[in-house]
Design an enzyme around this catalytic site. Structure first.
Site, short mmCIF file in Angstrom:
data_model
loop_
_atom_site.label_atom_id
_atom_site.label_comp_id
_atom_site.label_asym_id
_atom_site.label_seq_id
_atom_site.Cartn_x
_atom_site.Cartn_y
_atom_site.Cartn_z
N SER A 123 -9.47 2.03 3.26
CA SER A 123 -8.64 2.77 2.33
C SER A 123 -7.65 1.89 1.59
CB SER A 123 -7.89 3.86 3.09
OG SER A 123 -7.02 3.27 4.04
N LYS B 240 0.85 -1.20 0.00
CA LYS B 240 0.00 0.00 0.00
C LYS B 240 0.88 1.24 0.00
CE LYS B 240 -3.77 2.13 2.70
NZ LYS B 240 -4.56 2.02 3.95
N SER C 185 -9.50 -0.23 7.53
CA SER C 185 -9.01 -0.15 6.15
C SER C 185 -8.33 -1.38 5.60
CB SER C 185 -8.06 1.03 6.01
OG SER C 185 -8.82 2.20 5.90
N1 GLN Z 1 -12.65 4.55 6.73
C1 GLN Z 1 -11.99 4.97 7.95
C2 GLN Z 1 -11.55 6.40 7.80
O1 GLN Z 1 -11.82 6.97 6.77
C3 GLN Z 1 -10.84 4.08 8.24
C4 GLN Z 1 -9.63 4.39 7.47
C5 GLN Z 1 -8.49 3.50 7.81
O2 GLN Z 1 -8.62 2.49 8.48
N2 GLN Z 1 -7.32 3.91 7.38
O3 GLN Z 1 -10.97 6.97 8.68
#
Ligand code: GLN
Length: 480
Positions: A154, A79, A178
């Site tokens: 994400s 990532k 994420s």
């Molecule tokens: N969707 C969550 C956010 O937008 C989690 C993101 C993540 O785990 N990096 O903060």
């Protein structure tokens, strides 16, 4: 050779038995990515030179008959929030476009030392903020199971790359869900280890008390194998724990007979899609058939988890993102005439709308007049959430829930409604806030053929039980 079904074990075997060379394999994967990724957009940067040099090292070992490291020749994607020396690292943001890190993230370094071939960097929401990958400054990722739908976020690129067979495995990061949420949407396995289990050194910080690195894979066994390599104390990260790392591949073979598995009623309420509920309940029945004891439990502070997460995560993000000033990394606005204007324009032009929204929310929550009302209060609720889990883990060995309330939604469906988007993480954020390990494992499909994920949460540093339960779900699904 059908690359799409390769796992870590079958790659290792194919290379050791000389059915394919690591170089041929890497070349095949790059060819596949180049012909198929235009429809998915899982990749932001490919590191072909570095990958082929590593593949050559593995092929030299094979030629000499030397022992092979555990990930010999296994093609892996990273990532784009993890630093890779000399390879463009953007965090999905324009503000880091062109940034070439001077060192490697510890997790990446450990994978490569174990023989992995690093293919490149996967697409993600900007600074890992999002649930659909639509916040990437470089354009969205499409779900390989249905390209009109999001892959989740994400770590959307990491999940999609594995689902599309463009990598055997990938690394993702999980701050509020994420890794697990995109794994669920794409029908792959996604593991968030205990906070502190895997070093965060070289992970671009979003919310430091919540950020976790973990693997996305095709099988639970592969997740176990990768965790064993990236886990363990790192002197470069003072929050990494010196807890011994067991042999996870052994642990998943234990029988689940007699394990007590908690099912929290708060995770099966309003908003849970009927097909998701049915698939998760069927998987729970299967666990019972295999001899696990199913225990109804309550985690009473669950309704406060999402608001608590969005205060703490944005507060920490506002502090972490202060460093992007146009001086030290990546993008600098070309138009500014004074220093203050340069800061302002760089941040205005470099950050996308969701990142700006989070910086403003977080700065507000931390400001003198509001700190007690928001940030301090959220920290207190975080303690209550942790106590819910402590009490539950007195009675049960693991907890199972749906990973997400629905299967993958359509691109564009929630982009105008940030609150609806935030609710995609309703079942995952608590694991991050409390720091316990969690996994998402496929447990079925909707009538339209979209994957459904089941989440297993465990005690701190007990990834073994989490993987073991996930493995039981996976094997009962493959028998069905
Ligand atoms: N969707 C969550 C956010 O937008 C989690 C993101 C993540 O785990 N990096 O903060």
């Amino acid at each position: 050779m059908d690359f799409s079904n390769l796992t870590i074990a079958s790659t290792r075997a194919a290379i050791a038995e000389k059915r394919i060379t690591a170089t041929e394999l890497a070349e095949t994967v790059f060819k596949k990515i180049k012909s198929e990724d235009s429809a998915i957009h899982a990749w932001l940067t490919l590191s072909e030179e570095r990958a082929l040099a590593q593949a050559q090292r593995i092929d030299d070992l094979v030629a000499k008959g030397d022992p092979l490291p555990p990930l010999a020749g296994v093609p892996i994607g990273i990532k784009d929030v993890m630093l890779t020396k000399g390879i463009r690292t953007t965090a999905g943001s324009k503000i880091l476009d062109g940034f070439l890190p001077p060192y490697d993230c510890t997790a990446v370094e450990r994978l490569e030392a174990a023989g992995a071939v690093i293919l490149g960097k996967t697409n993600c929401d900007e600074f890992a903020m999002g649930s659909s990958n639509e916040n990437s400054a470089y354009g969205p990722v499409h779900n390989p199971r249905d390209t009109t739908r999001v892959p989740g976020g994400s770590s959307g690129g990491s999940a999609a790359a594995v689902a599309a067979g463009m990598a055997v495995a990938t690394l993702g990061s999980d701050t509020g869900g994420s890794i697990r949420q995109p794994a669920s949407f794409c029908g792959v396995v996604g593991l968030m280890p205990t906070y502190g289990r895997v070093s965060r050194y070289g992970l671009i910080a979003f919310a430091s008390s919540l950020d976790h690195i973990g693997p996305l894979t095709k099988t639970v066994r592969d997740a176990a194998a990768l965790l064993g390599i990236i886990a363990g104390r790192d002197p470069m990260d003072s929050t990494s724990a010196g807890v011994p790392v067991p042999d996870y591949e052994q642990e998943i073979n234990r029988r689940i007979q007699g394990l007590k598995i908690g099912v929290p009623k708060e995770y099966f309420g309003d908003g849970l899609d009927a097909e998701v509920r049915a698939a998760v309940e069927a998987a729970i029945d299967q666990l019972q058939t295999q001899g696990a004891e199913i225990v109804p439990i309550s985690l009473p502070h669950t309704p406060y988890a999402v608001p608590t997460y969005y205060v703490i995560a944005t507060a920490e993000a506002s502090a972490n993102l202060a460093r992007y000033d146009g001086v030290r990394y990546g993008y600098r606005s070309p138009q500014a005439r004074t220093l203050a204007e340069m800061y302002r324009r760089t941040r205005d032009e470099g950050f996308g709308p969701e990142v700006k929204r989070r910086i403003m929310l977080g700065t507000y929550a931390l400001s003198a007049g509001y700190y007690d009302a928001y940030y301090l209060k959220a920290q207190k609720v975080r303690t209550l959430l942790a106590r819910d889990f402590e009490a539950a883990f007195q009675r049960v060995n693991a907890i199972v829930t749906p990973t997400t309330p629905t299967a993958a939604f359509k691109l564009g469906e929630k982009t105008d409604d940030p609150l609806a988007m935030y609710l995609a993480d309703i079942y995952t954020v608590t694991g991050d806030l409390v720091g316990v390990p969690g996994i998402s494992v496929p447990c079925g499909k909707t009538r339209a053929g979209l994957p459904i994920g089941l989440q297993v949460l465990g005690r701190h540093f007990d990834e073994g039980t989490v993987l073991q339960v996930a493995h039981a779900v996976e094997s009962s699904l493959s028998r069905a």
